[in-house]
Write a protein that holds these residues in place. Structure first.
Motif, PDB file in Angstrom:
ATOM      1  N   UNK A  66       0.626  -1.007  -0.471  1.00  0.00           N
ATOM      2  CA  UNK A  66       0.242  -0.097   0.100  1.00  0.00           C
ATOM      3  C   UNK A  66       0.749   1.229   0.152  1.00  0.00           C
ATOM      4  N   UNK A  67       1.070   2.065  -1.252  1.00  0.00           N
ATOM      5  CA  UNK A  67       1.728   3.355  -0.912  1.00  0.00           C
ATOM      6  C   UNK A  67       0.730   4.248  -0.424  1.00  0.00           C
ATOM      7  N   UNK A  68       1.739   5.903  -0.465  1.00  0.00           N
ATOM      8  CA  UNK A  68       0.742   7.043  -0.286  1.00  0.00           C
ATOM      9  C   UNK A  68       1.492   7.534  -1.449  1.00  0.00           C
ATOM     10  N   UNK A  69       0.615   8.790  -2.247  1.00  0.00           N
ATOM     11  CA  UNK A  69       1.215   9.612  -2.831  1.00  0.00           C
ATOM     12  C   UNK A  69       0.739  11.440  -2.571  1.00  0.00           C
ATOM     13  N   UNK A  70       1.765  11.752  -2.094  1.00  0.00           N
ATOM     14  CA  UNK A  70       1.450  13.467  -2.188  1.00  0.00           C
ATOM     15  C   UNK A  70       1.229  13.805  -2.995  1.00  0.00           C
ATOM     16  N   UNK A  71      -0.678  14.981  -3.088  1.00  0.00           N
ATOM     17  CA  UNK A  71      -1.025  15.315  -3.949  1.00  0.00           C
ATOM     18  C   UNK A  71      -0.098  16.401  -5.056  1.00  0.00           C
ATOM     19  N   UNK A  72       1.229  17.614  -3.960  1.00  0.00           N
ATOM     20  CA  UNK A  72       0.542  18.621  -4.367  1.00  0.00           C
ATOM     21  C   UNK A  72       2.248  17.985  -4.672  1.00  0.00           C
ATOM     22  N   UNK A  73       3.477  16.789  -4.178  1.00  0.00           N
ATOM     23  CA  UNK A  73       5.209  16.798  -4.414  1.00  0.00           C
ATOM     24  C   UNK A  73       4.938  16.150  -5.597  1.00  0.00           C
ATOM     25  N   UNK A  74       4.039  14.597  -5.353  1.00  0.00           N
ATOM     26  CA  UNK A  74       4.404  13.178  -6.605  1.00  0.00           C
ATOM     27  C   UNK A  74       5.334  12.198  -5.499  1.00  0.00           C
ATOM     28  N   UNK A  75       5.133  12.668  -3.921  1.00  0.00           N
ATOM     29  CA  UNK A  75       6.182  11.996  -3.653  1.00  0.00           C
ATOM     30  C   UNK A  75       5.416  10.543  -3.169  1.00  0.00           C
ATOM     31  N   UNK A  76       6.472   9.411  -3.249  1.00  0.00           N
ATOM     32  CA  UNK A  76       5.118   8.129  -3.043  1.00  0.00           C
ATOM     33  C   UNK A  76       6.367   7.101  -1.724  1.00  0.00           C
ATOM     34  N   UNK A  77       5.427   7.101  -0.557  1.00  0.00           N
ATOM     35  CA  UNK A  77       6.343   5.876   0.959  1.00  0.00           C
ATOM     36  C   UNK A  77       5.322   4.909   0.631  1.00  0.00           C
ATOM     37  N   UNK A  78       6.448   3.322   1.530  1.00  0.00           N
ATOM     38  CA  UNK A  78       5.465   2.633   0.927  1.00  0.00           C
ATOM     39  C   UNK A  78       4.955   2.787   2.752  1.00  0.00           C
ATOM     40  N   UNK A  79       3.750   2.270   2.797  1.00  0.00           N
ATOM     41  CA  UNK A  79       2.638   2.454   3.881  1.00  0.00           C
ATOM     42  C   UNK A  79       2.650   1.340   4.952  1.00  0.00           C
ATOM     43  N   UNK A  80       2.460  -0.177   4.196  1.00  0.00           N
ATOM     44  CA  UNK A  80       2.299  -1.118   3.857  1.00  0.00           C
ATOM     45  C   UNK A  80       2.524  -2.051   3.554  1.00  0.00           C
ATOM     46  N   UNK A  81       3.138  -3.317   4.289  1.00  0.00           N
ATOM     47  CA  UNK A  81       3.597  -3.861   3.255  1.00  0.00           C
ATOM     48  C   UNK A  81       4.954  -4.230   2.638  1.00  0.00           C
ATOM     49  N   UNK A  82       5.832  -5.952   3.049  1.00  0.00           N
ATOM     50  CA  UNK A  82       6.975  -6.599   2.581  1.00  0.00           C
ATOM     51  C   UNK A  82       7.329  -6.837   1.578  1.00  0.00           C
ATOM     52  N   UNK A  83       8.450  -7.116   1.461  1.00  0.00           N
ATOM     53  CA  UNK A  83       8.540  -8.410  -0.663  1.00  0.00           C
ATOM     54  C   UNK A  83       8.229  -9.493   0.166  1.00  0.00           C
ATOM     55  N   UNK A  84       7.583  -9.985  -0.358  1.00  0.00           N
ATOM     56  CA  UNK A  84       6.620 -11.397  -0.340  1.00  0.00           C
ATOM     57  C   UNK A  84       5.206 -11.101  -0.242  1.00  0.00           C
TER      58      UNK A  84
END
Length: 132
Positions: A66-84
């Motif tokens: 689950x990824x979070x995207x900041x609308x004003x900047x387009x910055x993407x971070x991972x909120x939850x979930x790992x590899x696999x």
């Protein structure tokens, strides 16, 4: 906002003009946090928008995140979930999903509900902490 599944991008559609612009995603399938086209998704699906419109959340289907995207900047971070793949509760990258598909945000924006196509579950993610 639209999750452009085949092009691995998150798009903004200006309703009055029909103009489409890329908010985030390089267009190459991958898994990278970053800003704008430095970020990568792999088959993004569902989107939910925070009540104040400042951020949106994306079900990154093939990355099981689950990824979070900041609308004003387009910055993407991972909120939850790992590899696999998996069905493990945890915080941030300690949690595991298997093909998250759809998202819904609670009216106050504090909880995200994630539909998983392979685990046949609806999971709750705390927006403030990434706890699943």
């Amino acid at each position: 906002f639209v999750a452009d599944f085949s092009n691995n991008k998150i798009r903004r559609v200006e309703v009055p003009t029909g103009e489409v612009a890329t908010l985030a995603g390089s267009g190459e399938g991958g898994d990278a946090d970053g800003v704008g086209d430095a970020a990568q998704f792999c088959d993004p699906r569902g989107i939910a928008i925070r009540p104040d419109g400042g951020a949106l959340f994306v079900a990154d289907f093939s990355n099981d995140k689950i990824r979070r995207v900041e609308v004003t900047t387009g910055a993407v971070t991972t909120l939850a979930g790992g590899v696999g793949h998996g069905s493990i509760d945890g915080v941030g990258d300690a949690a595991r999903f298997q093909y998250p598909y759809g998202l819904a945000l609670s009216p106050d924006g504090s909880a995200l509900f994630v539909v998983e196509s392979e685990n046949h579950k609806i999971r709750r993610v705390e927006v403030a902490t990434g706890a699943v």
